[in-house]
Design a protein around this motif. Structure first.
Motif, PDB file in Angstrom:
ATOM      1  N   LYS A   5      43.552  23.950  45.977  1.00  0.00           N
ATOM      2  CA  LYS A   5      43.313  24.981  47.091  1.00  0.00           C
ATOM      3  C   LYS A   5      41.809  25.288  47.202  1.00  0.00           C
ATOM      4  N   HIS A   6      41.255  25.575  46.069  1.00  0.00           N
ATOM      5  CA  HIS A   6      39.843  26.021  45.928  1.00  0.00           C
ATOM      6  C   HIS A   6      39.065  24.775  45.698  1.00  0.00           C
ATOM      7  N   ASN A   7      38.484  24.233  46.661  1.00  0.00           N
ATOM      8  CA  ASN A   7      37.483  22.768  46.367  1.00  0.00           C
ATOM      9  C   ASN A   7      36.241  22.996  47.010  1.00  0.00           C
ATOM     10  N   ASP A   8      35.158  23.453  46.030  1.00  0.00           N
ATOM     11  CA  ASP A   8      33.868  23.812  46.884  1.00  0.00           C
ATOM     12  C   ASP A   8      33.128  22.549  46.548  1.00  0.00           C
ATOM     13  N   LEU A   9      33.503  21.589  45.853  1.00  0.00           N
ATOM     14  CA  LEU A   9      32.682  20.396  45.339  1.00  0.00           C
ATOM     15  C   LEU A   9      31.722  19.760  46.242  1.00  0.00           C
TER      16      LEU A   9
ATOM     17  N   THR B 129      23.286  26.901  48.730  1.00  0.00           N
ATOM     18  CA  THR B 129      22.564  27.574  47.414  1.00  0.00           C
ATOM     19  C   THR B 129      23.363  28.421  46.889  1.00  0.00           C
ATOM     20  N   TYR B 130      24.621  28.711  47.244  1.00  0.00           N
ATOM     21  CA  TYR B 130      25.381  29.646  46.656  1.00  0.00           C
ATOM     22  C   TYR B 130      26.766  29.460  46.331  1.00  0.00           C
ATOM     23  N   HIS B 131      27.356  27.835  46.369  1.00  0.00           N
ATOM     24  CA  HIS B 131      28.679  27.814  45.901  1.00  0.00           C
ATOM     25  C   HIS B 131      28.154  26.663  44.655  1.00  0.00           C
ATOM     26  N   HIS B 132      29.071  27.020  43.547  1.00  0.00           N
ATOM     27  CA  HIS B 132      29.145  26.114  42.352  1.00  0.00           C
ATOM     28  C   HIS B 132      30.190  25.417  42.203  1.00  0.00           C
ATOM     29  N   THR B 133      30.261  24.549  41.218  1.00  0.00           N
ATOM     30  CA  THR B 133      31.347  24.088  40.850  1.00  0.00           C
ATOM     31  C   THR B 133      31.973  25.035  39.421  1.00  0.00           C
TER      32      THR B 133
ATOM     33  N   LEU C 109      36.249  27.207  37.751  1.00  0.00           N
ATOM     34  CA  LEU C 109      35.873  25.718  38.213  1.00  0.00           C
ATOM     35  C   LEU C 109      36.721  25.665  39.447  1.00  0.00           C
ATOM     36  N   ARG C 110      36.058  25.259  40.759  1.00  0.00           N
ATOM     37  CA  ARG C 110      36.588  24.900  42.016  1.00  0.00           C
ATOM     38  C   ARG C 110      36.252  23.733  42.157  1.00  0.00           C
ATOM     39  N   VAL C 111      36.879  22.812  41.870  1.00  0.00           N
ATOM     40  CA  VAL C 111      36.797  21.394  42.222  1.00  0.00           C
ATOM     41  C   VAL C 111      38.040  20.574  42.755  1.00  0.00           C
TER      42      VAL C 111
ATOM     43  N   GLY D 296      37.101  40.120  42.205  1.00  0.00           N
ATOM     44  CA  GLY D 296      36.358  38.943  41.560  1.00  0.00           C
ATOM     45  C   GLY D 296      35.074  38.915  42.390  1.00  0.00           C
ATOM     46  N   MET D 297      33.881  38.978  41.608  1.00  0.00           N
ATOM     47  CA  MET D 297      32.730  39.004  42.068  1.00  0.00           C
ATOM     48  C   MET D 297      31.873  37.744  41.382  1.00  0.00           C
ATOM     49  N   GLY D 298      31.264  37.014  42.176  1.00  0.00           N
ATOM     50  CA  GLY D 298      30.419  35.869  41.884  1.00  0.00           C
ATOM     51  C   GLY D 298      29.285  36.358  40.893  1.00  0.00           C
TER      52      GLY D 298
ATOM     53  N   GLU E 274      26.574  34.732  39.741  1.00  0.00           N
ATOM     54  CA  GLU E 274      25.204  34.071  39.998  1.00  0.00           C
ATOM     55  C   GLU E 274      24.881  34.583  41.279  1.00  0.00           C
ATOM     56  N   ARG E 275      25.798  34.631  42.238  1.00  0.00           N
ATOM     57  CA  ARG E 275      25.504  35.502  43.433  1.00  0.00           C
ATOM     58  C   ARG E 275      24.692  37.126  42.989  1.00  0.00           C
ATOM     59  N   LEU E 276      25.454  37.762  42.388  1.00  0.00           N
ATOM     60  CA  LEU E 276      25.059  39.027  42.014  1.00  0.00           C
ATOM     61  C   LEU E 276      23.513  39.096  41.327  1.00  0.00           C
TER      62      LEU E 276
ATOM     63  N   GLU F  24      29.194  36.652  50.878  1.00  0.00           N
ATOM     64  CA  GLU F  24      30.162  37.393  50.143  1.00  0.00           C
ATOM     65  C   GLU F  24      29.720  37.498  48.636  1.00  0.00           C
ATOM     66  N   ILE F  25      29.703  38.630  48.286  1.00  0.00           N
ATOM     67  CA  ILE F  25      29.622  38.726  46.602  1.00  0.00           C
ATOM     68  C   ILE F  25      30.863  39.378  45.938  1.00  0.00           C
ATOM     69  N   TRP F  26      31.663  39.969  46.559  1.00  0.00           N
ATOM     70  CA  TRP F  26      32.829  40.697  45.806  1.00  0.00           C
ATOM     71  C   TRP F  26      34.035  40.845  46.697  1.00  0.00           C
ATOM     72  N   ASN F  27      35.198  40.274  46.235  1.00  0.00           N
ATOM     73  CA  ASN F  27      36.487  40.455  46.834  1.00  0.00           C
ATOM     74  C   ASN F  27      37.227  41.358  46.252  1.00  0.00           C
TER      75      ASN F  27
HETATM   76  P1  ATP Z   1      33.246  31.899  49.869  1.00  0.00           P
HETATM   77  O1  ATP Z   1      33.765  32.260  51.308  1.00  0.00           O
HETATM   78  O2  ATP Z   1      31.644  32.365  49.802  1.00  0.00           O
HETATM   79  O3  ATP Z   1      33.655  30.354  49.526  1.00  0.00           O
HETATM   80  P2  ATP Z   1      35.567  32.926  48.629  1.00  0.00           P
HETATM   81  O4  ATP Z   1      36.217  33.863  49.679  1.00  0.00           O
HETATM   82  O5  ATP Z   1      36.267  31.468  48.214  1.00  0.00           O
HETATM   83  O6  ATP Z   1      34.005  32.863  48.879  1.00  0.00           O
HETATM   84  P3  ATP Z   1      36.607  34.427  46.499  1.00  0.00           P
HETATM   85  O7  ATP Z   1      37.734  33.470  46.286  1.00  0.00           O
HETATM   86  O8  ATP Z   1      37.233  35.595  47.094  1.00  0.00           O
HETATM   87  O9  ATP Z   1      35.632  33.853  47.157  1.00  0.00           O
HETATM   88  O10 ATP Z   1      36.092  34.618  44.878  1.00  0.00           O
HETATM   89  C1  ATP Z   1      35.626  35.889  44.794  1.00  0.00           C
HETATM   90  C2  ATP Z   1      33.855  35.665  44.551  1.00  0.00           C
HETATM   91  O11 ATP Z   1      33.659  34.644  43.628  1.00  0.00           O
HETATM   92  C3  ATP Z   1      33.372  35.658  45.867  1.00  0.00           C
HETATM   93  O12 ATP Z   1      32.923  36.935  46.563  1.00  0.00           O
HETATM   94  C4  ATP Z   1      32.003  34.783  45.385  1.00  0.00           C
HETATM   95  O13 ATP Z   1      30.979  35.805  45.119  1.00  0.00           O
HETATM   96  C5  ATP Z   1      32.447  34.208  44.138  1.00  0.00           C
HETATM   97  N1  ATP Z   1      32.618  32.801  44.531  1.00  0.00           N
HETATM   98  C6  ATP Z   1      33.719  32.227  45.357  1.00  0.00           C
HETATM   99  N2  ATP Z   1      33.519  30.907  45.308  1.00  0.00           N
HETATM  100  C7  ATP Z   1      32.313  30.608  44.377  1.00  0.00           C
HETATM  101  C8  ATP Z   1      31.683  29.344  44.176  1.00  0.00           C
HETATM  102  N3  ATP Z   1      32.055  28.242  44.511  1.00  0.00           N
HETATM  103  N4  ATP Z   1      30.449  29.338  43.532  1.00  0.00           N
HETATM  104  C9  ATP Z   1      30.059  30.798  42.970  1.00  0.00           C
HETATM  105  N5  ATP Z   1      30.831  31.884  43.194  1.00  0.00           N
HETATM  106  C10 ATP Z   1      31.763  31.872  44.177  1.00  0.00           C
END
Ligand code: ATP
Ligand code: MG
Length: 871
Positions: free
Chosen positions: A72-76, A83-87, A67-69, A237-239, A241-243, A209-212
C-alpha cells in the motif's frame, strides 16, 4: 540542532507527558502475513488497536524504522527524484490506546513544534477531514476543526478529502479521520507570490507534510460498513528526516546531517560532485538513501534473496547499483564502502548497525559483484537481441525476459537501445509485467469474512508449554478464502495448547474433539496481531460446546527436539568457530532443522565433526530444561541470554537454558536433552557472503538416516560380491576401469587406421576433388583424428562425415587447405547450413568444422546435399 538532539528532544517531550518510550520494532516483519516491512509507527501496536491484547502502557512514544517500498505504501520510484521521500526513514510517533484523544494530541503536537522546537507558526498549515458523501456518509471532523481554530488562524486550516485525511489500516479494521501538519519552507519572496495554503498536498518539494495525527474511532467491516470503536485511539507519525530539514533550515532532507556524511563519501569514492548536475544528484540521492534501507534490513536479519522480503531488498540495492553504473560510472563494487559512515552516524541510536557492520559490508559487496556481472552479461545479451531483430523496434517481451530472467533493468535497456538507435516497445513490456503481477496477485489474494464473535474473552492464554491437550471454548471464527488453500476457517479459542508458527518453529497441528466424538482437524496454527489463530477445514455445527483440543504429539516431540538441538548447535558454533557467529535465521520443522549463521569460511570436516560431537556430548549429558517464563529483559541480558537482531521482545521475556546455553526463546523444547537421542548434520553450505547454513536432524530422522546409509552399504557390498572391504573393492574397480579405458583407446586407434585405408579406397573424384560423404560409427574425437589422418596422405580432399552418438547427431566437415583458398570453400559455413537438417548448429574453421543437433534422422539428408558444394 543536530539530528541526534532532535530525536532526543522529541522523545523527551513525550516522556514528560507520561509516555513510555519503547524501542523501534524491527523493520522487517516476520510474523504478519499481511505485511513484509514496517511502514508506519503503528504497525507494532496493531494488537492494541484491534483489542487482541491487554494494554499495559496507555501512552507510548518511539522512533520507528520504516520502509516504504512495497504494498500500500510504495515510495520507491519517488526516491532520489524528489528530496523528501525515502525508502527507509524514521517515523517519530506518540500513541494513546484508549487514553487521551484529539484535544491532547493536537495541543501537544502544536506545543512541541512551535514552543519547544520553535518552528515559525506562520509557516505551518494544518488539515482537517472534510467529510465524505460516498457510502460512508461521514461528516466533517468538527472536533478537530474546533480544536485547531482555537490555535491557528482559519486561513491556515485546510479541508482535506478522504484520500489525504482519512486513514485506514487495511481493507478491514480500525480507521478514522486524521489531521496533518504541513510546513512551508519557501523563501519570503516566493511566499509573497503564491500562498502556501494553495500548495498543501500538491507535491511541492518545499511545502511538505511533516506530521500526521490519526484519530482512530471506527472499525471497517468486511462488507465495507463502519462501526464506532468502543475505545478511541491516537496514532501519530512524523517524518524524522523532514523535521530535521525544517529545523536545520535547509530545503532538502539530503542537506541535513542525516545524509551529508554519506553524500560526502559518495563524492569521495566516485569523484563526482553533488549539486552540479540534476542527473548526478538523483543518482547520489538514490545511493545515499538505498544504502540505509539495505544496511538496516540486513542488520534486522533480512538478507537479499530471490523471494519475498529478500527479493525486495535485492531490488532496492540493484536500483542503487544501476544508478551508480549509469550516471556515476561506477563499474566496481563501492556501496559497501558507505557502510562505515552510516554506522558512525547512526550506530549509537541503532546499535544493531554497529555490531553487524562487517556482515553488512560483506553481503553488500558480494551482491554488488554479482549484479555488476549480470549487468555486463545483460549488455551482451542485449547486443544479441539487437543483432537478431528485424526492424528498429525491440519487442517488449524480449526486454521483459531480460528483466525477469537476468535482472536486467528496463530503463537501462531503454537507454542502451536509444544509444544504438533502436526503440523499445514499452507497451509490450508493461503488458508482460502486468500479466506476471496478475498471476502472482491472484495466487496470493485472500478474502476474509468478519469475525463471528461467540463469547467475550479478554486475553487468550497459551498453555502449550505444559500440556498438549485441554478443554477449550471457541471465542470467535471467520472464513478465509484463498487460491492456495481454498476455503478455511480461522478459529480462536479461549485458551490453547497449540503452538503458533514463530521464532522459526512451525505451527502445531492436531484436532478438536466435540463431546459426541466428532473430530475437526487443525491443519496449522499461526499468530496474527498477537492472537493465536487455528486453521481448520471444517467447523463444528454447535460452536458453543466445550471441545477437547489435542495437539499432534509426535510432530510436537520431533519439533521440540529439533528446536532444542538448534540452541545446542548455536552454542557449539560459537564455542568452536568463535563468538562472531550469530544466528541469521532458523527453521525448526518436525523432520529437520535449518540454521543460518554468520561465518566467513566453509566449515572443515574436522569442524563439522567437532560441532556434532559438542552437541551429542550435551545430549549424552542429559541436561534438564531450565525455563524461566517471566524474566525482566534486563535480568535476562545480565544472565548472558542471547537475543537475536531483528526480533521483537517485550519487557518480560522467556529464557531457555540447557547447561551453558541460555537463549531468549518462545519455542517449545524437550524436557531433557536426552530426549533428542542423537544429532546429525546433513549438509553445510553458503547462503550469502559471510552467511552459512547447516541442516541437521535428530530423533527418528537420525535412525532413518543411518538405516538408509546402512542399507545402501549392504547393497553395495552385495554388488561387489560381498567384499569384506567395500572401499578397497571400489578402488580396485576404478583402477581397472582406467586400465580398460586406455586399452580401448589403443584399440580404437587401430580400428581408425584400418578404417582409413578402407575409406581412402572409396574416395570419389568430383570436379577434380577427392570427395566423400559418409555415416560412420565413431565419436567426435575419432572422426576428427580420422579426417586429419586422411588429410595427411591425400590432397584436394573434401570430407563430410555424420555420426549418431547417444541419440544426438554430429556432422563434421574437413576441407584441404588448398581447396579453401582456391575454390573458396568454407567448412564452417557448410556445417552451419547443413546443421539445419539435424536441427542444430555449429561452426569452426574454414578447413575443419562440426555441427551438433538433436535430429539423427536428418544425417542422411545432410550427407546427400554435400556434393552440391563442389559444383
Ligand atoms: P506523503 O504524502 O508526503 O507521502 P504520507 O501521507 O504518505 O506522506 P503518512 O503515511 O501520514 O505520510 O506518514 C506520516 C509521516 O511520515 C509523514 O507526515 C511524513 O513526514 C513521513 N513520511 C511518510 N512517507 C515518507 C517517506 N517515504 N520518506 C520520509 N518520510 C515520510
Ligand atoms: Mg506517502
Amino acid at each position: 540542532m543536530n539530528s541526534k538532539d532532535i530525536r532526543t528532544q522529541f522523545l523527551n517531550f513525550f516522556k514528560e507527558k507520561n509516555h513510555k518510550i519503547v524501542p523501534s520494532a524491527p523493520m522487517v516483519i516476520k510474523d504478519d502475513p499481511t505485511l513484509m516491512f514496517t511502514n508506519a509507527g503503528m504497525n507494532q501496536f496493531k494488537e492494541f488497536f484491534l483489542g487482541n491484547s491487554v494494554v499495559k502502557n496507555k501512552r507510548v512514544s518511539d522512533t520507528q524504522k520504516c520502509l516504504r517500498v512495497s504494498g500500500k505504501h510504495n515510495d520507491l520510484e519517488e526516491v532520489g527524484k524528489d528530496t523528501y521521500h525515502h525508502t527507509m526513514f524514521e517515523m517519530l510517533g506518540n500513541w494513546s490506546f484508549g487514553d487521551y484523544f484529539k484535544t491532547e494530541a493536537i495541543a501537544w503536537a502544536w506545543e512541541l513544534l512551535t514552543d519547544i522546537l520553535k518552528i515559525d507558526k506562520d509557516s505551518l498549515y494544518v488539515s482537517v477531514f472534510e467529510g465524505s458523501d460516498d457510502a460512508d456518509k461521514l461528516g466533517m471532523d468538527t472536533e478537530a476543526y474546533d480544536l485547531w481554530s482555537a490555535i491557528v488562524p482559519k486561513d491556515r486550516i485546510i479541508m482535506g478529502n478522504k484520500k489525504d485525511n482519512f486513514w485506514e489500516m487495511g481493507d478491514q479494521g480500525p480507521c478514522g479521520p486524521c489531521s496533518e501538519i504541513h510546513v512551508d519552507i519557501r523563501s519570503a519572496e516566493e511566499k509573497a507570490k503564491i500562498s502556501g495554503a494553495s500548495l498543501v498536498n500538491k507535491d511541492h518539494p518545499l511545502v511538505v507534510e511533516i506530521w500526521n495525527l490519526v484519530f482512530m474511532q471506527y472499525n471497517r467491516k468486511a462488507d465495507g460498513s463502519l462501526e464506532p470503536l468502543p475505545e478511541k485511539h491516537v496514532d501519530t507519525g512524523m517524518g524524522f528526516e523532514r523535521l530535521c530539514m525544517v529545523l536545520q533550515g535547509v530545503q532538502s532532507n539530503y542537506d541535513t546531517d542525516v545524509f551529508t556524511p554519506i553524500i560526502r563519501e559518495i563524492e569521495a569514492i566516485t569523484g563526482k560532485d553533488y549539486g552540479k548536475k540534476e542527473e548526478t544528484d538523483i543518482a547520489i540521492r538514490v545511493i545515499a538513501d538505498h544504502i540505509r534501507a539495505v544496511a538496516f534490513s540486513i542488520a534486522d536479519g533480512q538478507l537479499p534473496s530471490n523471494t519475498g522480503a529478500g527479493y525486495v531488498i535485492r531490488r532496492i540495492l540493484r536500483r542503487a547499483i544501476r544508478y551508480g553504473f549509469t550516471f556515476l560510472n561506477t563499474k566496481e563494487p563501492f556501496m559497501y564502502r558507505l557502510v562505515n559512515v552510516l554506522t558512525e552516524n547512526m550506530g549509537t541510536a541503532f546499535p544493531e548497525l554497529k555490531e553487524q557492520r562487517q556482515l553488512i559490508e560483506n553481503v553488500v559487496k558480494e551482491e554488488e559483484h554479482s549484479f555488476l556481472h549480470t549487468l555486463e552479461q545483460g549488455l551482451v545479451l542485449l547486443d544479441n537481441v539487437v543483432k537478431q531483430s528485424n526492424g528498429k523496434e525491440i519487442s517488449g517481451r524480449k526486454a521483459f525476459e531480460l528483466y525477469d530472467t537476468y535482472g536486467f533493468p528496463i530503463d537501462l535497456t531503454g537507454l542502451i537501445l536509444e544509444e544504438k538507435g533502436y526503440t523499445l516497445d514499452e507497451k509490450g513490456f508493461h503488458e508482460a509485467m502486468q500479466e506476471q503481477k496478475n498471476r502472482s496477485r491472484s495466487a496470493s489474494e485472500v478474502a476474509k469474512a468478519d469475525w463471528e464473535i461467540l463469547m467475550n474473552d479478554s486475553e487468550q492464554e497459551f498453555v502449550g508449554y505444559d500440556v498438549l491437550e485441554t478443554k477449550v471454548k471457541l471465542v470467535k471464527y471467520r472464513k478465509v478464502t484463498s487460491k492456495k488453500e481454498g476455503e478455511q476457517y480461522q478459529v480462536v479459542f479461549n485458551l490453547t495448547p497449540f503452538y503458533p508458527e514463530g521464532g522459526g518453529q512451525v505451527g502445531d497441528k492436531g484436532y478438536l474433539e466435540a463431546p459426541n466424538g466428532d473430530v475437526f482437524y487443525i491443519v496449522d496454527t499461526k499468530k496474527e496481531n498477537n492472537e493465536i489463530v487455528h486453521f481448520a477445514k471444517h467447523l463444528p455445527k454447535n460452536t458453543s460446546e466445550t471441545f477437547k483440543a489435542v495437539v499432534d504429539k509426535k510432530q510436537r516431540q520431533r519439533t521440540a527436539a529439533n528446536h532444542t538441538a538448534t540452541h545446542l548447535l548455536h552454542q557449539a558454533l560459537r564455542e568452536i568457530l568463535g563468538t562472531h557467529v550469530e544466528q541469521k535465521g532458523s527453521a525448526v520443522h518436525s523432520k529437520y532443522l535449518r540454521f543460518d549463521f554468520s561465518h566467513f569460511a566453509k566449515l572443515t570436516v574436522e569442524e563439522l565433526r567437532a560441532v556434532e560431537n559438542f552437541v551429542n556430548a550435551r545430549i549424552d549429558g542429559q541436561l534438564p530444561l531450565q525455563e524461566n517464563r517471566n524474566v525482566p529483559m534486563e535480568d535476562a541480558m545480565k544472565e548472558g541470554a542471547m537475543a537475536l537482531f531483528g526480533e521483537k521482545y517485550g519487557d518480560a521475556v522467556r529464557t531457555i537454558r540447557f547447561g551453558q546455553s541460555i537463549e531468549l526463546c518462545g519455542g517449545t523444547h524437550v524436557k531433557n536433552t536426552a530426549d533428542i537421542w542423537h544429532f546429525k548434520i546433513k549438509s553445510e553450505g553458503a547462503v550469502a557472503a559471510g552467511v552459512r547454513r547447516i541442516e541437521a536432524i535428530t530423533l527418528d530422522a537420525v535412525k532413518d538416516f543411518y538405516y538408509q546409509n546402512n542399507r545402501s552399504l549392504f547393497e553395495i557390498k552385495d554388488l561387489l560380491n560381498n567384499a569384506q572391504d567395500p572401499v578397497k573393492a571400489v578402488e580396485a574397480l576404478q583402477a581397472e576401469n582406467i586400465r580398460l579405458k586406455k586399452e580401448v583407446e589403443v584399440l580404437l586407434k587401430d580400428k581408425a587406421k584400418n578404417l582409413k585405408g578402407e575409406l581412402l579406397s572409396e574416395l570419389e573424384e568430383v570436379n577434380g576433388i577427392n570427395f566423400m560423404a559418409k555415416k560412420l560409427d565413431l565419436d567426435a574425437a575419432g572422426i576428427k583424428d580420422l579426417s586429419f589422418e586422411m588429410g595427411n596422405s591425400h590432397n584436394n580432399l573434401f570430407l563430410l562425415f555424420g555420426t549418431e552418438q547417444n541419440g544426438k547427431a554430429l556432422l563434421s566437415c574437413y576441407i584441404s587447405k588448398e581447396l579453401v583458398s582456391e575454390k573458396n570453400l568454407n567448412a564452417g559455413t557448410i556445417v552451419r547450413e547443413l546443421g539445419k537438417f539435424i536441427l542444430g548448429g555449429g561452426g569452426g574453421q574454414p578447413f575443419f568444422a562440426t555441427a551438433g543437433g538433436k535430429n539423427p534422422a536428418g544425417i542422411d539428408e545432410a550427407l546427400a546435399k554435400a556434393k552440391e558444394y563442389l559444383n
